[in-house]
Design an enzyme around this catalytic site. Structure first.
Site, PDB file in Angstrom:
ATOM      1  N   LYS A   1      66.975 -37.622  30.048  1.00  0.00           N
ATOM      2  CA  LYS A   1      67.298 -38.294  31.316  1.00  0.00           C
ATOM      3  C   LYS A   1      66.819 -37.812  32.219  1.00  0.00           C
ATOM      4  O   LYS A   1      66.161 -36.635  32.557  1.00  0.00           O
ATOM      5  CB  LYS A   1      69.155 -37.958  31.658  1.00  0.00           C
ATOM      6  CG  LYS A   1      69.791 -38.872  30.594  1.00  0.00           C
ATOM      7  CD  LYS A   1      71.240 -39.063  31.332  1.00  0.00           C
ATOM      8  CE  LYS A   1      71.402 -39.873  32.290  1.00  0.00           C
ATOM      9  NZ  LYS A   1      72.625 -40.374  32.865  1.00  0.00           N
TER      10      LYS A   1
ATOM     11  N   GLU B   1      71.812 -34.947  27.272  1.00  0.00           N
ATOM     12  CA  GLU B   1      70.664 -35.764  26.885  1.00  0.00           C
ATOM     13  C   GLU B   1      69.272 -35.285  27.812  1.00  0.00           C
ATOM     14  O   GLU B   1      69.164 -35.570  28.942  1.00  0.00           O
ATOM     15  CB  GLU B   1      71.171 -37.253  27.496  1.00  0.00           C
ATOM     16  CG  GLU B   1      72.041 -38.083  26.679  1.00  0.00           C
ATOM     17  CD  GLU B   1      72.740 -39.034  27.287  1.00  0.00           C
ATOM     18  OE1 GLU B   1      72.040 -40.111  27.344  1.00  0.00           O
ATOM     19  OE2 GLU B   1      73.815 -39.169  27.964  1.00  0.00           O
TER      20      GLU B   1
ATOM     21  N   GLU C   1      72.166 -34.007  35.458  1.00  0.00           N
ATOM     22  CA  GLU C   1      72.095 -34.874  34.452  1.00  0.00           C
ATOM     23  C   GLU C   1      72.027 -34.891  33.062  1.00  0.00           C
ATOM     24  O   GLU C   1      72.486 -35.673  32.396  1.00  0.00           O
ATOM     25  CB  GLU C   1      70.937 -36.175  35.038  1.00  0.00           C
ATOM     26  CG  GLU C   1      71.396 -36.609  36.524  1.00  0.00           C
ATOM     27  CD  GLU C   1      72.297 -37.866  36.275  1.00  0.00           C
ATOM     28  OE1 GLU C   1      72.326 -38.477  35.255  1.00  0.00           O
ATOM     29  OE2 GLU C   1      72.762 -38.392  37.346  1.00  0.00           O
TER      30      GLU C   1
ATOM     31  N   GLU D   1      83.370 -43.583  33.828  1.00  0.00           N
ATOM     32  CA  GLU D   1      82.662 -42.474  33.623  1.00  0.00           C
ATOM     33  C   GLU D   1      83.208 -41.338  34.616  1.00  0.00           C
ATOM     34  O   GLU D   1      83.406 -41.400  35.476  1.00  0.00           O
ATOM     35  CB  GLU D   1      80.978 -42.473  34.222  1.00  0.00           C
ATOM     36  CG  GLU D   1      80.105 -43.444  33.498  1.00  0.00           C
ATOM     37  CD  GLU D   1      78.839 -43.292  33.837  1.00  0.00           C
ATOM     38  OE1 GLU D   1      78.437 -42.546  34.702  1.00  0.00           O
ATOM     39  OE2 GLU D   1      78.108 -44.112  33.347  1.00  0.00           O
TER      40      GLU D   1
END
Ligand SMILES: *[C@@H]1O[C@H](CO)[C@@H](O)[C@H](O)[C@H]1NC(C)=O
Ligand SMILES: *[C@@H]1O[C@H](CO)[C@@H](O)[C@H](O)[C@H]1NC(C)=O
Length: 366
Positions: A325, A322, A331, A268
């Site tokens: 999250k 997203e 995030e 990541e």
């Protein structure tokens, strides 16, 4: 004759450094994480279109969702599935459960869906659940044994990804070692991974390092922009970007632990395009710069200063923003694409609308 054959066989085993290294889980250098913690993102079949248009072949998901595995069938996309942290203790305690999980979630989809890896847990070591940390090694072994029993261990590579929290000091890079407390669990895990030919999987975020230390780090160094860089005072190697330095810190810790030959791959990395007030570096402009320059960095197919021959491979975090999250706003805003499938900023990929428009034009012509 028999003795001669056995001798030849031994020679082969001894001289083939890749004897056990059969599973190959990466094509080229660029991959992406397809997280799905949002109920407003495109369906898996549309995601396949998006990935194909972007020519991204390496994909990681954080579970083994059947609708995704089915949509990837016959696409040639290469997928690493995740065994979520919530299962680690169970898979560690019970080899039969591990066997069933691998049978139902991996073996059942092969070979049409090209599952090339299983990530057992994510960022378990250095985290807050000590029981899970202790359970990790046996979960990894049970999952590996399951792939052996099912005859898929040569196509499906077992790994687990680590955050920066497993390291003590990582500056200068060559001084990096594993934290006390992590080291005694990490070493047997590395022992096992080195036996089965798996790499060290690192989640590396220059964004976070910069966000926590904005006074100490030049943002240009974090964004792969022109800057003076740093010199490691032990190796005298020069670093012109923070990601390379973070990776070499991991190589240094591995070497210190006795695993000089293990490869590091980045599972990541990314940069948020929006964040909270205390995350001022999370802007579309910085996110674009990081991801654009990272793509160029990976396209060079080069190693790092400490390991120039080990071509850097990375999975970008992430495909979509997203919104569900938990945690800080950043995030939720790591996506190269917004939830509606349009691009978050231009790094050379096309949004879903543009792809659909292009393909309907094509079908009109026919
Ligand atoms: C995995 O299989 C090997 C060989 O069959 C066996 O020796 C080992 O004990 C098994 N490991 C686990 C954790 O079950
Ligand atoms: C290198 O830098 C580190 C951190 O600044 C310092 O602790 C260390 O003593 C330095 N080593 C040498 C050989 O100068």
């Amino acid at each position: 004759m028999k003795i001669l054959l056995r001798f030849l066989f031994m020679l082969l085993v001894i001289f083939n450094p890749n004897a056990q290294q059969t599973a190959r889980a990466f094509t080229g250098t660029y991959g992406i994480n397809y997280g799905r913690i949002a109920d407003n993102i495109p369906s898996p079949d549309k995601v396949v279109k998006l990935l194909r248009a972007a020519k991204i072949k390496n994909v990681r998901i954080y579970d083994a969702e059947p609708s995704v595995l089915n949509a990837f069938k016959g696409t040639g996309l290469e997928l690493v599935v995740g065994l979520p942290n919530g299962f680690v203790k169970e898979m560690s305690a019970n080899a039969d459960h591990a066997l069933n999980w691998v049978k139902d979630n991996v073996k059942a989809f092969l070979p049409d869906t090209r599952i090339v890896g299983i990530a057992v847990g994510n960022e378990v070591l250095g985290g807050s659940d000590n029981e899970m940390e202790v359970a990790l090694l046996n979960a990894v072994k049970n999952v590996y044994n399951a792939t052996k029993k099912l005859g898929i261990s040569d196509v499906v590579q077992i790994s687990t990804a680590h955050s920066q929290a497993v390291f003590a000091d990582s500056f200068p890079p060559s001084y990096c070692v594993f934290k006390d407390g992590v080291a005694q669990l990490m070493k047997p895990l590395l022992e096992f991974f080195s036996k089965i030919g798996s790499p060290f999987c690192l989640n590396a975020y220059p964004f976070l390092a910069y966000t926590y230390n904005p006074d100490k780090i030049d943002i240009n160094y974090a964004l792969f922009q022109p800057n003076e860089g740093i010199v490691d005072n032990k190796t005298h190697l020069h670093y012109d970007n923070l990601l390379d330095a973070q990776i070499d810190a991991a190589y240094a810790a591995l070497e210190d632990a006795g695993f000089r030959k293990m490869e590091v791959i980045v599972t990541e990395t990314g940069w948020a395009s929006d964040g909270d007030e205390n995350e001022p570096a999370a802007t579309p402009s910085n996110a674009r710069t990081y991801n654009y320059n990272l793509r160029k960095r990976l396209a060079k197919r080069k190693g790092t200063p400490l390991r120039p021959k080990k071509m850097l491979k990375a999975y970008i975090f992430a495909l979509f923003n997203e919104y569900q999250k938990p945690g800080q706003s950043s995030e939720k805003n790591f996506g190269l694409f917004k939830a509606d499938g349009s691009i978050s900023y231009d790094v050379g990929f096309s949004g879903l609308q543009d792809i659909s428009a292009a393909s309907s034009l094509l079908s009109l012509k026919v």
